[in-house]
Scaffold this active site. Sequence first.
Site: not given
Length: 446
Positions: A187, A254, A308, A332
């Site tokens: 963002y 991640k 993941d 998101d």
Amino acid sequence: MDFKEVKIPEGDLIGYKDGELIIGDHPVIGVMRGDGIGLDISPVMRNVVDTAVEKAYTRERAISWCPLYAGLEGLHHYGSEFPDETVEAIRYLRIAIKGPFTTPIGEETHVCLHCAHQQYKPGKCEACGKDDGVTERFRSINVRFRQHLDLFACVRPVRYFEGVPAPNKYADKVNFVIFRENTEDVYAGYDYENGSEMARAIIGLIKDKTGREIRADSGIGIKPISVFGTERIVRKALQWAQAQGLPSVTLVHKGNIMKFTEGSFAKWGYELAEKEFGDITISEKRLWDELDGKMPKGKILMKDRIADSIFQQIQTRPDEYSVFALPNLNGDYLSDAAIALVGGLGLGPGANMSDEVALFEATHGTAPKYTGQDKVNPGSLILSAVMMLNHMGWNEAAEMIISGMEQAIKDGHVTYDLARLMKREGREDVNEVSCSGFGEAIISRM
Ligand code: NAD
């Protein structure tokens, strides 16, 4: 404070001291009807909330609703879809709830706030014929509220309601709240087109400083994640877990690939938990290293998961999670995937919050073709109001609404969208009700 169009009703203004909201028995709360079906769902939400509060606190408490105007109502009151006064009033009141707002998406220069039709001319709407709703195209009202009020946390509770057809075998075990960072990561990122001066300059800089080659025809993206941004979203998630008595907060990242953005998000999150919530949190590492996996009562378990793997785990072991904190992009993806687990977006509530201000909202759009028909599902806005009651610490009223809604859905007293899905699943006792009828079905089962 002096306002032009906003009439502050009698009641208690919400205060804020030492990081805590101060809420009286008759708090003044802002309400924005929203465009399109906001017309239908907002009064139903208010009716359900008022009834629950009255029943839960035997008339000792009541919300003092303060109408605020944006979207079509903003245009009518101020000549602007996003009036400064409305932003100031939300800041002043500290809690508000809103229906959906039209967002222009096409190339056309004008949009009708009654029906979301887009056209190239001002004046009368070429689709619905109304002459008091067409305005010049504008940037998303929802995004501007977030930016103007620095609402850095996007909060999405996800839970299953018995009877709602859901694709996942373990849907009934889903009950968690997602805290997605709203102001940085992608963002606040920069995205440079391949071949542009900036993309070439960055590729050159990386080659100079590290010797690493990036293909010359690459686009380049930059995603900043800061200590400040991380700490405030993790703090918010922990405050929620503490206030609602929830057993864990999971940091999702991640970091195995991006050590200093995603990985740091987890590191700084753990450090914040230790620093500010050390007496009530235990990290998963400590749990196993020092406590043989035995979780002490009343503590919050801090854990982290690679992004993941969490998409697998919310499907296979959803009951192991109660609060998530994530950077923007992961948040998101996870919010939408999690809502799908329990049967789609229809009932999903949401809020955007800063430390002092919280704006609760329906997560669906204005569905203009159903406006004024008393037909659509008010569930998203009602559940957003439930979050609002939790945020205020009025958990008894919140629970009443939840139990009323659970029972209404179980009994098959639902609006057309859920009725259609339930009938498709072979249920024969479905009683399709209107938007206000669903509100009544909830109230009669509280
Ligand atoms: P939408 O969510 O308004 O409608 C898509 C379809 O979903 C509708 O036709 C209807 O079939 C169904 N639907 C939506 N809400 C429902 C409800 N409460 N009950 C039952 N069915 C419901 O999405 P859209 O058509 O893409 O957008 C219409 C307008 O809303 C656009 O201007 C868009 O930008 C805006 N929008 C606003 C928000 C927001 O304010 N938070 C979110 C999404 C879209």
